[in-house]
Design a protein around this motif. Structure first.
Motif, PDB file in Angstrom:
ATOM      1  N   ILE A 113      42.053  37.002  31.878  1.00  0.00           N
ATOM      2  CA  ILE A 113      41.478  37.437  30.754  1.00  0.00           C
ATOM      3  C   ILE A 113      40.657  39.229  30.420  1.00  0.00           C
ATOM      4  N   ILE A 114      38.992  38.735  31.103  1.00  0.00           N
ATOM      5  CA  ILE A 114      38.311  39.480  30.608  1.00  0.00           C
ATOM      6  C   ILE A 114      38.990  41.494  31.162  1.00  0.00           C
ATOM      7  N   CYS A 115      39.204  41.160  32.455  1.00  0.00           N
ATOM      8  CA  CYS A 115      39.792  41.890  33.307  1.00  0.00           C
ATOM      9  C   CYS A 115      41.337  42.903  31.856  1.00  0.00           C
ATOM     10  N   ASP A 116      42.162  41.668  31.924  1.00  0.00           N
ATOM     11  CA  ASP A 116      43.457  42.522  31.258  1.00  0.00           C
ATOM     12  C   ASP A 116      42.776  43.115  30.012  1.00  0.00           C
ATOM     13  N   LEU A 117      41.947  42.530  29.414  1.00  0.00           N
ATOM     14  CA  LEU A 117      41.863  43.230  27.665  1.00  0.00           C
ATOM     15  C   LEU A 117      41.325  44.150  28.763  1.00  0.00           C
ATOM     16  N   MET A 118      40.376  44.811  29.052  1.00  0.00           N
ATOM     17  CA  MET A 118      39.533  45.923  29.696  1.00  0.00           C
ATOM     18  C   MET A 118      40.263  46.989  29.705  1.00  0.00           C
ATOM     19  N   GLY A 119      41.658  46.626  30.934  1.00  0.00           N
ATOM     20  CA  GLY A 119      42.596  47.154  31.361  1.00  0.00           C
ATOM     21  C   GLY A 119      42.290  47.867  32.822  1.00  0.00           C
ATOM     22  N   ILE A 120      41.503  46.579  33.192  1.00  0.00           N
ATOM     23  CA  ILE A 120      41.427  46.450  34.476  1.00  0.00           C
ATOM     24  C   ILE A 120      42.186  45.851  36.114  1.00  0.00           C
ATOM     25  N   ASP A 121      42.354  46.888  36.838  1.00  0.00           N
ATOM     26  CA  ASP A 121      44.356  47.019  37.541  1.00  0.00           C
ATOM     27  C   ASP A 121      44.000  45.652  38.324  1.00  0.00           C
ATOM     28  N   GLU A 122      44.766  44.790  38.154  1.00  0.00           N
ATOM     29  CA  GLU A 122      44.223  43.734  39.142  1.00  0.00           C
ATOM     30  C   GLU A 122      43.791  43.496  40.830  1.00  0.00           C
ATOM     31  N   ARG A 123      43.860  44.723  41.249  1.00  0.00           N
ATOM     32  CA  ARG A 123      43.674  45.065  42.489  1.00  0.00           C
ATOM     33  C   ARG A 123      42.248  45.532  42.453  1.00  0.00           C
ATOM     34  N   HIS A 124      41.583  45.179  41.391  1.00  0.00           N
ATOM     35  CA  HIS A 124      40.013  45.040  41.146  1.00  0.00           C
ATOM     36  C   HIS A 124      39.303  44.252  41.383  1.00  0.00           C
ATOM     37  N   TYR A 125      40.459  42.983  40.661  1.00  0.00           N
ATOM     38  CA  TYR A 125      39.702  41.347  40.523  1.00  0.00           C
ATOM     39  C   TYR A 125      38.705  41.001  41.306  1.00  0.00           C
ATOM     40  N   LYS A 126      38.955  40.650  42.463  1.00  0.00           N
ATOM     41  CA  LYS A 126      38.340  40.094  43.296  1.00  0.00           C
ATOM     42  C   LYS A 126      36.961  41.321  43.348  1.00  0.00           C
ATOM     43  N   THR A 127      36.973  42.638  43.408  1.00  0.00           N
ATOM     44  CA  THR A 127      35.450  42.663  43.230  1.00  0.00           C
ATOM     45  C   THR A 127      34.450  43.173  42.374  1.00  0.00           C
ATOM     46  N   VAL A 128      35.363  42.801  40.834  1.00  0.00           N
ATOM     47  CA  VAL A 128      34.338  42.269  39.838  1.00  0.00           C
ATOM     48  C   VAL A 128      34.121  40.695  39.986  1.00  0.00           C
ATOM     49  N   PHE A 129      34.891  40.009  40.305  1.00  0.00           N
ATOM     50  CA  PHE A 129      34.552  38.709  40.893  1.00  0.00           C
ATOM     51  C   PHE A 129      33.801  38.614  41.847  1.00  0.00           C
ATOM     52  N   ASP A 130      33.371  39.316  42.977  1.00  0.00           N
ATOM     53  CA  ASP A 130      32.501  38.535  44.030  1.00  0.00           C
ATOM     54  C   ASP A 130      31.083  39.283  43.674  1.00  0.00           C
ATOM     55  N   ASN A 131      31.105  40.507  42.286  1.00  0.00           N
ATOM     56  CA  ASN A 131      30.334  41.425  41.970  1.00  0.00           C
ATOM     57  C   ASN A 131      28.944  40.708  41.194  1.00  0.00           C
ATOM     58  N   THR A 132      30.051  39.509  40.410  1.00  0.00           N
ATOM     59  CA  THR A 132      29.442  39.163  39.395  1.00  0.00           C
ATOM     60  C   THR A 132      28.828  37.925  39.636  1.00  0.00           C
ATOM     61  N   ASN A 133      29.468  37.044  41.047  1.00  0.00           N
ATOM     62  CA  ASN A 133      28.573  36.400  41.606  1.00  0.00           C
ATOM     63  C   ASN A 133      27.347  36.676  41.967  1.00  0.00           C
ATOM     64  N   VAL A 134      26.922  37.863  42.451  1.00  0.00           N
ATOM     65  CA  VAL A 134      25.618  38.508  43.550  1.00  0.00           C
ATOM     66  C   VAL A 134      24.784  38.220  41.920  1.00  0.00           C
TER      67      VAL A 134
END
Length: 417
Positions: free
Chosen positions: A160-181
């Motif tokens: 939801i956050i990525c779609d709202l921001m207009g961030i492509d699905e290929r970046h989901y893992k990058t967002v997820f992993d760096n949020t965890n860090v």
């Protein structure tokens, strides 16, 4: 003004050992702290990349947390809201979002951000929440079980956050992993063994997320596409719009607050409903009637964000307690939401609790969670789909909890349909 600085023996909220204790021991310690005549004082953590300051007071009663939240002029956020130690400038570049600001700058940034959440944008994310929940449950049914956090709880808010921001699905893992860090606390699954590497890892995670959204921001200024980034970079309040740095910091705040906290509430929700079958049966008996109360009780009971910091701007008094200018106060929502003077039998998970004046989204005042509506919507829709199409879903083991003093997180939770 002389201020007493004491704490009871055997309780040290600064030590990681405390946060490794069983939940009941930690709750018992906070009950002890709530019974003290004044807020206890603790030393600041020793960190290789952050200088230790003079210490902090732990606000653990509902009344103290609410009053400090309301009096933002006396207890400010601008000197640091999400860190105990004062943050160095290089980290502040990434994590110095509006959560670490005071009015009038905070109010102006919040107005810009709020303006971006137009009725059309709100309708768009509500439609996306429904569609995403349906897709997630479809895959859960096909799979039959696994890790509820990665299969369900993390997927909905991240998409939801990525779609709202207009961030492509290929970046989901990058967002997820760096949020965890960023929210790793001291958890060995995410934090390097070498203390000197922690700051570097935080900087790299912040830089990665900042670079991602700033590049999209530059594109959307020239070619807006109707997503949230387009709205944010082109919004103008009193002649001001978000700078690239403010956009990057807000995105980090959004993915951390809007992703991590909601996913943890959803994960805690399945665990709590599994552990309390009578509450699960009650919810199933009339879902639409009981789900609003269930959402509030999940947020109260779990308190995904454990604390926020405030700093006294002057010598002042709070509910009879004296504080000096510069004193740091940690507002423990986790403790306030178990305050026996406000909540009857606070250790009981009760989806019919009414009233339920929890501070799981922060206390009253200018920093009340901007995404509370979205979080409530996501939790509601996710459990509606689960109860409708996978009514037998349950946790099949104990949660693997994040070792953190800031986020009450669940890293993994086994489940079966």
């Amino acid at each position: 003004m002389t201020v007493e600085k004491t704490r009871p023996d055997g309780i040290d909220l600064t030590e990681w050992e405390f946060w490794e204790r069983p939940l009941e021991e930690r709750h018992a310690a906070f009950r002890t702290l709530r019974g003290l005549p004044r807020p206890a004082f603790f030393r600041e953590p020793e960190m290789s990349f952050l200088p230790a300051g003079p210490g902090y007071y732990a606000l653990v009663t509902h009344a103290d947390v609410v009053e400090a939240s309301r009096r933002s002029a006396d207890f400010c956020s601008g000197q640091g809201a999400i860190n105990i130690n004062d943050m160095p400038a290089d980290l502040g570049e990434y994590f110095g979002s509006m959560i670490n600001m005071d009015d009038p700058r905070h109010a102006k940034i919040r107005r810009i951000v709020s303006r971006a959440f137009s009725p059309r944008m709100i309708q768009r994310f509500e439609d996306q929440v429904q569609a995403t929940a349906e897709q997630v449950v479809e895959e859960v049914l096909a799979k039959g079980g696994g890790d509820f956090v990665t299969d369900v709880a993390a997927r909905l808010p991240l998409k939801i956050i990525c779609d709202l921001m207009g961030i492509d699905e290929r970046h989901y893992k990058t967002v997820f992993d760096n949020t965890n860090v960023i929210l790793a606390g001291a958890d060995p699954e995410f934090v390097p063994d070498e203390p000197d590497q922690v700051a570097l890892q935080l900087l790299e995670a912040g830089q990665t997320l900042k670079d991602l959204v700033e590049e999209l921001g530059r594109q959307r200024r020239d070619e807006p596409t109707g997503d949230l980034i387009s709205a944010l970079v082109n919004a103008n309040i009193d002649g001001e719009s978000l700078t690239d740095q403010e956009l990057g910091s807000f995105f980090i705040l959004l993915v951390v607050a809007g992703n991590e906290t909601t996913r943890n509430a959803i994960a805690h929700g399945l665990h709590l409903l599994t552990e309390n079958p009578e509450q699960r049966e009650l919810l199933a008996s009339d879902f639409e009637r009981y789900i609003p109360g269930a959402v509030e009780e999940i947020v109260r009971y779990a308190s995904p964000v454990i604390w926020m910091r405030r700093t006294a701007t002057r010598d002042t008094e709070l509910n009879g307690h004296e504080f000096k200018a510069g004193d740091k106060l940690l507002l423990y929502y986790w403790a306030a939401n178990r305050d026996e003077t406000v909540f009857d039998h606070p250790e009981v998970f009760d989806i019919t609790r009414d009233p339920n004046p929890h501070v799981g989204f922060g206390g009253p005042g200018p920093h009340f969670c901007l995404g509370a509506h979205l979080a409530r919507r996501e939790i509601t829709v996710m459990f509606r789909e689960l109860f409708r199409r996978a009514p037998g879903i349950r946790a099949t083991g104990e949660p693997d909890r994040l070792l953190s003093n800031f986020i009450n997180g669940i890293k993994h939770l086994p489940y079966a349909v």
